[in-house]
Design a protein around this motif. Structure first.
Motif, PDB file in Angstrom:
ATOM      1  N   PRO A  14     -30.639  25.688 -28.131  1.00  0.00           N
ATOM      2  CA  PRO A  14     -29.385  25.335 -29.025  1.00  0.00           C
ATOM      3  C   PRO A  14     -28.495  26.424 -29.201  1.00  0.00           C
ATOM      4  N   GLY A  15     -27.117  26.141 -29.072  1.00  0.00           N
ATOM      5  CA  GLY A  15     -26.235  27.407 -29.326  1.00  0.00           C
ATOM      6  C   GLY A  15     -26.199  28.699 -28.068  1.00  0.00           C
ATOM      7  N   ASP A  16     -26.842  28.141 -26.988  1.00  0.00           N
ATOM      8  CA  ASP A  16     -27.080  29.403 -26.064  1.00  0.00           C
ATOM      9  C   ASP A  16     -25.606  29.617 -25.542  1.00  0.00           C
ATOM     10  N   PRO A  17     -25.060  31.029 -25.638  1.00  0.00           N
ATOM     11  CA  PRO A  17     -23.649  31.164 -25.285  1.00  0.00           C
ATOM     12  C   PRO A  17     -23.269  30.739 -23.996  1.00  0.00           C
ATOM     13  N   TYR A  18     -24.093  31.014 -23.044  1.00  0.00           N
ATOM     14  CA  TYR A  18     -23.849  30.971 -21.716  1.00  0.00           C
ATOM     15  C   TYR A  18     -23.577  29.162 -21.608  1.00  0.00           C
ATOM     16  N   ALA A  19     -24.360  28.473 -22.091  1.00  0.00           N
ATOM     17  CA  ALA A  19     -24.575  27.376 -21.612  1.00  0.00           C
ATOM     18  C   ALA A  19     -23.359  26.425 -22.414  1.00  0.00           C
ATOM     19  N   SER A  20     -23.198  26.935 -23.736  1.00  0.00           N
ATOM     20  CA  SER A  20     -22.247  26.573 -24.686  1.00  0.00           C
ATOM     21  C   SER A  20     -20.780  26.745 -23.860  1.00  0.00           C
ATOM     22  N   ALA A  21     -20.656  27.903 -23.321  1.00  0.00           N
ATOM     23  CA  ALA A  21     -19.302  28.244 -22.783  1.00  0.00           C
ATOM     24  C   ALA A  21     -19.033  27.268 -21.698  1.00  0.00           C
ATOM     25  N   LYS A  22     -19.838  27.080 -20.733  1.00  0.00           N
ATOM     26  CA  LYS A  22     -19.859  26.165 -19.463  1.00  0.00           C
ATOM     27  C   LYS A  22     -19.568  24.729 -19.993  1.00  0.00           C
ATOM     28  N   LEU A  23     -20.427  24.057 -20.727  1.00  0.00           N
ATOM     29  CA  LEU A  23     -20.397  22.665 -21.213  1.00  0.00           C
ATOM     30  C   LEU A  23     -18.984  22.583 -21.983  1.00  0.00           C
ATOM     31  N   GLY A  24     -18.804  23.550 -22.798  1.00  0.00           N
ATOM     32  CA  GLY A  24     -17.622  23.487 -23.546  1.00  0.00           C
ATOM     33  C   GLY A  24     -16.455  23.429 -22.868  1.00  0.00           C
ATOM     34  N   GLY A  25     -16.392  24.180 -21.931  1.00  0.00           N
ATOM     35  CA  GLY A  25     -15.117  24.060 -20.954  1.00  0.00           C
ATOM     36  C   GLY A  25     -15.224  22.841 -20.134  1.00  0.00           C
ATOM     37  N   GLN A  54     -25.494  17.873 -16.457  1.00  0.00           N
ATOM     38  CA  GLN A  54     -26.996  17.568 -16.757  1.00  0.00           C
ATOM     39  C   GLN A  54     -27.571  18.934 -17.003  1.00  0.00           C
ATOM     40  N   ALA A  55     -27.492  19.957 -16.095  1.00  0.00           N
ATOM     41  CA  ALA A  55     -28.200  21.351 -16.410  1.00  0.00           C
ATOM     42  C   ALA A  55     -27.732  21.922 -17.536  1.00  0.00           C
ATOM     43  N   MET A  56     -26.708  21.884 -18.132  1.00  0.00           N
ATOM     44  CA  MET A  56     -26.277  22.552 -19.190  1.00  0.00           C
ATOM     45  C   MET A  56     -26.641  21.961 -20.503  1.00  0.00           C
ATOM     46  N   GLU A  57     -26.691  20.501 -20.576  1.00  0.00           N
ATOM     47  CA  GLU A  57     -27.138  19.695 -21.561  1.00  0.00           C
ATOM     48  C   GLU A  57     -28.685  19.971 -21.645  1.00  0.00           C
ATOM     49  N   ALA A  58     -29.429  19.909 -20.614  1.00  0.00           N
ATOM     50  CA  ALA A  58     -30.804  20.254 -20.788  1.00  0.00           C
ATOM     51  C   ALA A  58     -31.109  21.689 -21.431  1.00  0.00           C
ATOM     52  N   GLU A  59     -30.314  22.763 -20.898  1.00  0.00           N
ATOM     53  CA  GLU A  59     -30.584  24.069 -21.342  1.00  0.00           C
ATOM     54  C   GLU A  59     -30.206  24.185 -22.889  1.00  0.00           C
ATOM     55  N   LEU A  60     -29.377  23.360 -23.517  1.00  0.00           N
ATOM     56  CA  LEU A  60     -28.900  23.502 -24.615  1.00  0.00           C
ATOM     57  C   LEU A  60     -29.863  22.584 -25.629  1.00  0.00           C
ATOM     58  N   ARG A  61     -30.372  21.687 -25.081  1.00  0.00           N
ATOM     59  CA  ARG A  61     -31.751  21.124 -25.738  1.00  0.00           C
ATOM     60  C   ARG A  61     -33.055  22.228 -26.082  1.00  0.00           C
ATOM     61  N   THR A  62     -33.233  22.964 -25.097  1.00  0.00           N
ATOM     62  CA  THR A  62     -34.104  23.955 -25.252  1.00  0.00           C
ATOM     63  C   THR A  62     -33.836  25.037 -25.699  1.00  0.00           C
ATOM     64  N   GLY A 118     -21.477  28.456 -29.830  1.00  0.00           N
ATOM     65  CA  GLY A 118     -21.832  29.346 -28.716  1.00  0.00           C
ATOM     66  C   GLY A 118     -21.470  30.593 -29.300  1.00  0.00           C
ATOM     67  N   LEU A 119     -20.163  30.671 -29.851  1.00  0.00           N
ATOM     68  CA  LEU A 119     -19.367  31.996 -30.657  1.00  0.00           C
ATOM     69  C   LEU A 119     -20.295  32.711 -31.346  1.00  0.00           C
ATOM     70  N   ALA A 120     -20.868  31.594 -32.457  1.00  0.00           N
ATOM     71  CA  ALA A 120     -21.551  32.185 -33.685  1.00  0.00           C
ATOM     72  C   ALA A 120     -23.035  32.861 -33.093  1.00  0.00           C
ATOM     73  N   PHE A 158     -15.902  36.270 -23.730  1.00  0.00           N
ATOM     74  CA  PHE A 158     -14.636  35.862 -23.215  1.00  0.00           C
ATOM     75  C   PHE A 158     -14.232  34.468 -22.661  1.00  0.00           C
ATOM     76  N   GLU A 159     -15.275  33.911 -22.265  1.00  0.00           N
ATOM     77  CA  GLU A 159     -15.198  32.561 -21.930  1.00  0.00           C
ATOM     78  C   GLU A 159     -15.184  31.701 -22.949  1.00  0.00           C
ATOM     79  N   LEU A 160     -16.135  31.838 -24.064  1.00  0.00           N
ATOM     80  CA  LEU A 160     -15.940  31.104 -25.181  1.00  0.00           C
ATOM     81  C   LEU A 160     -14.617  31.255 -25.808  1.00  0.00           C
ATOM     82  N   LEU A 161     -14.139  32.523 -26.052  1.00  0.00           N
ATOM     83  CA  LEU A 161     -12.774  32.586 -26.747  1.00  0.00           C
ATOM     84  C   LEU A 161     -11.770  32.043 -25.951  1.00  0.00           C
TER      85      LEU A 161
END
Length: 400
Positions: free
Chosen positions: A199-210, A189-197, A228-230, A241-244
């Motif tokens: 989009p593409g935030d590396p930290y949130a993308s890494a956490k939610l992607g994992g 929920q927290a990471m989805e909210a962060e990405l809505r605000t 997120g990597l882009a 690192f976490e994204l990779l």
């Protein structure tokens, strides 16, 4: 001499709070606990340990609660812990010496993650100078990093240090604690909210992607991680690192060559070797799958050199040596893994097989018995029954 304060927020942590506070009682000069609505004995336990307890209604976000707790301390330096963390005894004296350095602003602490198979270590910004500009931010994994980076741009004379020896232990990732805790749902929920605000935030993308990857949503995970990597800035090494790492894991089954390239990119980042251990061990597994036994052996050797205290590194080393036909080296590696993690049933089983192939029947019998007993004790009856059947066809398990 610098004064050091402990700052904590708690809620219904009676089961583990005392151990946490006792781990720092002789290290800090004051303990400040902000309770956000406990219904158990957390407050009484904190007070009995000598902590100053304050109260606040839960604000719905970790950052405001941590910032309020930060306002209540008085020390020159602040140590921040969660109730499921412990300060390791061997870290106390070195850290006390470090906080006397006048240009030091933050000490990033190496944290041992109990029960985390993939990444047994993490780095956390939990020991820092009390400075009016340092504040907590981000909704779920609250951190001071954003405010520290902004402060360094204004006041570049400050220094941030990475302490490369384990300083904390963290039990929050143990399976029995995660089960039914709702942590994964709150993270999503927290990471989805962060990405809505953002989009593409590396930290949130890494956490939610994992998280998507862990839940079996491979395509969604890859899309999030690549986006997120882009957007990841070159200097954001932990997020990079976490994204990779997660992207390599997502490609591991379908495209092992792609996974090997991604793991290699992750390992090229300037991070402490303990923090990149998951990529090193996963790379060894991919190299083994690709038939590169020498590469797999090299990766495992580098893993054991980086973190000789991690049993999984030695266990995987044993697997590689057995594949290479080096039974003495495999036996030595399995034995080292068992010395570090005596409850690892698979290590006992593989040691037994290696001993059997070496002609040591008595040792093999004992190893199989131990593995079967551990599987039964760990509530894995089917695996125990299968091993008893297979091992019984090779050695007489009932023999003395």
């Amino acid at each position: 001499m610098s004064q050091l304060s402990l700052s904590m927020i708690v809620r219904d942590e009676a089961a583990q709070l005392r151990q946490c506070l006792e781990s720092v009682a002789s290290f800090v000069d004051e303990m400040v606990v902000l309770d956000t609505g406990s219904s158990d004995d957390s407050v009484a336990i904190a007070e009995s340990c000598g902590a100053q307890v304050h109260h606040m209604d839960w604000p719905g976000d970790f950052a405001p609660a941590r910032n309020r707790a930060l306002e209540l301390v008085h020390g020159d330096w602040v140590l921040v812990l969660d109730a499921d963390e412990r300060l390791l005894p061997q870290a106390k004296e070195p850290l006390r010496e470090l906080i006397e350095q006048p240009d030091l602003l933050v000490i990033n602490l190496l944290r041992a993650e109990e029960g985390a198979v993939q990444s047994p270590y993490s780095s956390v910004s939990r020991l820092f100078r009390r400075h009016r500009a340092i504040r907590w931010s981000r909704p779920y994994h609250a951190m001071v990093d954003d405010s520290v980076m902004a402060l360094l741009e204004r006041e570049p004379h400050w220094r941030v240090l990475q302490w490369n020896e384990p300083a904390l232990s963290h039990g929050g990732y143990r399976p029995e604690l995660l089960a039914g805790s709702g942590k994964a749902a709150r993270l999503r929920q927290a990471m989805e909210a962060e990405l809505r605000t953002h989009p593409g935030d590396p930290y949130a993308s890494a956490k939610l992607g994992g998280l998507e990857l862990a839940e079996g949503h491979r395509d969604q995970a890859i899309a999030l991680l690549e986006k997120g990597l882009a957007a990841c800035p070159p200097q954001a090494h932990p997020e990079h690192f976490e994204l990779l790492l997660h992207l390599a894991m997502a490609h591991g089954e379908a495209d092992p060559e792609r996974a090997r390239s991604l793991y290699s990119q992750a390992l090229a980042l300037p991070l402490d070797p303990r923090l990149t251990l998951a990529a090193r061990l996963n790379l060894a597994a991919v190299e083994l799958r690709l038939g590169d036994l020498e590469g797999a052996a090299r990766s495992c050797r580098q893993a054991t050199e980086a973190a000789p205290e991690v049993a999984l590194s030695w266990y995987n080393t044993g697997l590689i040596h057995r594949q290479r036909g080096d039974l003495p080296a495999a036996i030595a590696a399995y034995s080292r893994a068992i010395a570090l993690a005596p409850q690892h049933a698979e290590a006992h089983q593989n040691l037994a097989v290696a001993l059997l192939l070496s002609g040591e029947i008595g040792g093999a019998r004992q190893g199989f018995r131990q593995a079967i007993a551990l599987l039964e004790a760990q509530n894995r009856p089917e695996a125990a029954a299968q091993l008893r059947h297979k091992a019984g066809a090779m050695v007489r398990l009932e023999a003395p």
